[in-house]
Design an enzyme around this catalytic site. Structure first.
Site, PDB file in Angstrom:
ATOM      1  CE1 TYR A 144      99.594  91.553  11.310  1.00  0.00           C
ATOM      2  CE2 TYR A 144      99.368  91.728  13.695  1.00  0.00           C
ATOM      3  CZ  TYR A 144      99.775  92.269  12.496  1.00  0.00           C
ATOM      4  OH  TYR A 144     100.352  93.512  12.465  1.00  0.00           O
ATOM      5  CG  ASP A 239     102.958  85.290  17.542  1.00  0.00           C
ATOM      6  OD1 ASP A 239     103.081  85.832  18.659  1.00  0.00           O
ATOM      7  OD2 ASP A 239     102.682  85.920  16.503  1.00  0.00           O
ATOM      8  CE  LYS A 267      98.354  92.290  20.677  1.00  0.00           C
ATOM      9  NZ  LYS A 267      98.463  91.396  19.537  1.00  0.00           N
TER      10      LYS A 267
HETATM   11  C1  LIG Z   1      99.405  91.656  18.307  1.00  0.00           C
HETATM   12  C2  LIG Z   1     100.129  90.497  17.745  1.00  0.00           C
HETATM   13  C3  LIG Z   1     101.368  90.626  17.106  1.00  0.00           C
HETATM   14  C4  LIG Z   1     101.987  91.963  16.818  1.00  0.00           C
HETATM   15  O1  LIG Z   1     102.297  92.670  17.960  1.00  0.00           O
HETATM   16  P1  LIG Z   1     102.526  94.270  17.854  1.00  0.00           P
HETATM   17  O2  LIG Z   1     102.946  94.647  19.225  1.00  0.00           O
HETATM   18  O3  LIG Z   1     101.216  94.834  17.420  1.00  0.00           O
HETATM   19  O4  LIG Z   1     103.593  94.474  16.834  1.00  0.00           O
HETATM   20  C5  LIG Z   1     102.039  89.487  16.721  1.00  0.00           C
HETATM   21  N1  LIG Z   1     101.502  88.269  16.917  1.00  0.00           N
HETATM   22  C6  LIG Z   1     100.311  88.104  17.509  1.00  0.00           C
HETATM   23  C7  LIG Z   1      99.781  86.728  17.715  1.00  0.00           C
HETATM   24  C8  LIG Z   1      99.574  89.208  17.923  1.00  0.00           C
HETATM   25  O5  LIG Z   1      98.361  89.031  18.465  1.00  0.00           O
END
Ligand SMILES: *Cc1c(COP(=O)(O)O)cnc(C)c1O
Length: 429
Positions: A144, A239, A267
């Site tokens: 994701y 990512d 995060k």
């Molecule tokens: C949480 C997450 C996102 C999205 O981040 P948001 O701040 O919720 O938009 C994208 N990539 C990864 C790997 C994530 O864990």
């Protein structure tokens, strides 16, 4: 557990907010029942509106690596808020946080701050497309990368395929250039490059997958992606929105010693406030406006409060004993859960990367979305509910990671182990 006040609030929320929540997985649909409404949080604990105290392994889905309301973060925020909440102009805080990130992840030669992980990944892909002057991207099934249209894709039939929209409202044309491969499958990636040798701008990957539950990369997967992308003149995007500061202080790129071209963060670097970032090689980042022509902007980007919480968090994480304490807690938890499952005769695949973990109810080793899907969701549901009844707040879905923080003391891990023992015993055959 009495949750009457949460029940009332949820009924009210359902009238005002779609599904009663602002982000789908919060609604507990995957486990049945209804969400708890939280009044406050401190350390490893959530306190709900009915006065229940729960040991939290969600930690706002990863950011709170020091635990809730860490005194140093709160103190820094209280001080900062007196200086105003947003300037819409540069502040020294952005330089400070960028320098700190760079100390952990030297590969981020230049950084752009945004407001969420979603923004970070969609901007990084725009940049990769501009830099390579190509349009196609490859992502992996079960990974994701936020909810931008071009990344909301499910794999079609076949092993390595063209993506199909994963949500109504995403036009097929928008994901026409998004290719999907199974995680840990280099052959599938090779074959996509074979089919579109000069069309693929970038491969984007969660270097440790966390958004199908924790699935680690097999030996050679990440270095293989590095080699293939280099051969074909495509960029490699890690990512690390979740894995950054979670699997290793320097992210998965330090843990696995593979250097991507671009990295996305979020995060942990916001210390619990909304933030995201993307960065990488200077030569590429220089294309971002106003240094270059690739447009990307944000009213609240580099927000002083978010920067402050991030700075306070990374300051503490820079202390190596802090990091090792958190990992030790995660290792102790992993051992305890495995032991509790073994004693109860329940087969699980307990996965962990640094401070992230998952418990899959399957006999099949989990390496990708296909194998993750073999997990027995009924067993997970029973486990989740029994843990909650015993005061442990896990992510309300099999396909999410759990997180440990600095506030998870050996005593708290011990309590969790006892709860896990009871919970596994209660799982029906
Ligand atoms: C949480 C997450 C996102 C999205 O981040 P948001 O701040 O919720 O938009 C994208 N990539 C990864 C790997 C994530 O864990």
């Amino acid at each position: 557990m009495n949750i009457s006040r949460s029940r009332e609030l949820f009924q009210k929320a359902l009238l005002l907010l779609p599904g009663g929540v602002d982000s789908p997985v919060r609604a507990f649909r995957a486990v049945g029942g209804q969400p708890l409404f939280i009044e406050r949080a401190e350390g490893a604990y959530l306190y709900d509106v009915d006065g229940n105290r729960l040991i939290d392994y969600v930690l706002s889905w990863g950011p709170l690596i020091l635990g809730h309301a860490h005194p140093a973060v709160i103190e820094a925020l209280v001080e900062a808020i007196h200086n105003g909440t947003s300037y819409g102009a540069p502040s020294p805080l952005e330089i400070d946080l960028a320098e700190r990130i760079q100390r952990f992840m030297p590969g981020l030669e230049m950084i752009r701050f945004v407001n969420s992980g979603t923004e970070a990944t969609m901007s990084a892909i725009r940049l990769a497309r501009a830099y390579t002057r190509r349009n196609k991207i490859i992502k992996f099934e079960g990974c994701y990368h936020g909810h931008a249209d071009l990344l909301l894709v499910q794999a079609g039939s076949g092993v390595a395929t063209l993506g199909l929209p994963d949500s109504p409202g995403v036009p097929a044309d928008t994901v026409r250039d998004t290719l999907v491969a199974p995680y840990n499958d280099l052959d599938a990636v090779e074959s996509l490059f074979g089919r579109f040798p000069e069309k693929i701008a970038a491969v984007i990957v969660e270097p440790v997958a966390g958004n199908m539950g924790v699935v680690t990369p097999q030996a050679g997967f990440l270095s293989g992606l590095r080699a293939i992308t280099q051969n074909f003149g495509a960029l490699l995007i890690f990512d690390e929105v979740m894995t950054g500061f979670r699997v290793h202080p320097g992210g998965a790129q330090a843990l696995y010693q593979v250097a991507p071209d671009l990295t996305t963060l979020g995060k942990v670097i916001g210390g619990g406030l909304p933030v995201g970032a993307y960065g990488g090689k200077k030569e590429i980042m220089q294309l971002v406006a106003p240094a270059g022509p690739v447009y990307q902007a944000g009213t609240l980007a580099g927000n002083p409060l978010a920067m402050t919480a991030g700075i306070a968090t990374l300051e503490i994480l820079a202390n190596e004993t802090v990091w090792s304490r958190i990992v030790e807690a995660a290792i102790a938890l992993e051992k305890a859960v495995n032991e509790a499952a073994r004693q109860a005769g329940v087969t699980v695949q307990q996965t962990r990367a640094g401070t992230m973990f998952s418990t899959f109810f399957t006999e099949t080793p989990v390496i990708n979305w296909q194998t993750v899907k073999t997990s027995n969701l009924t067993r997970f549901k029973h486990f989740f509910k029994a843990m909650l009844e015993n005061g442990i707040y896990l992510a309300p879905s099999q396909f999410e990671a759990g997180f440990v923080s600095l506030a998870h003391t050996p005593e708290i891990i011990g309590k969790t182990a006892e709860a896990a023992h009871k919970a596994f015993m209660q799982i029906p055959e």
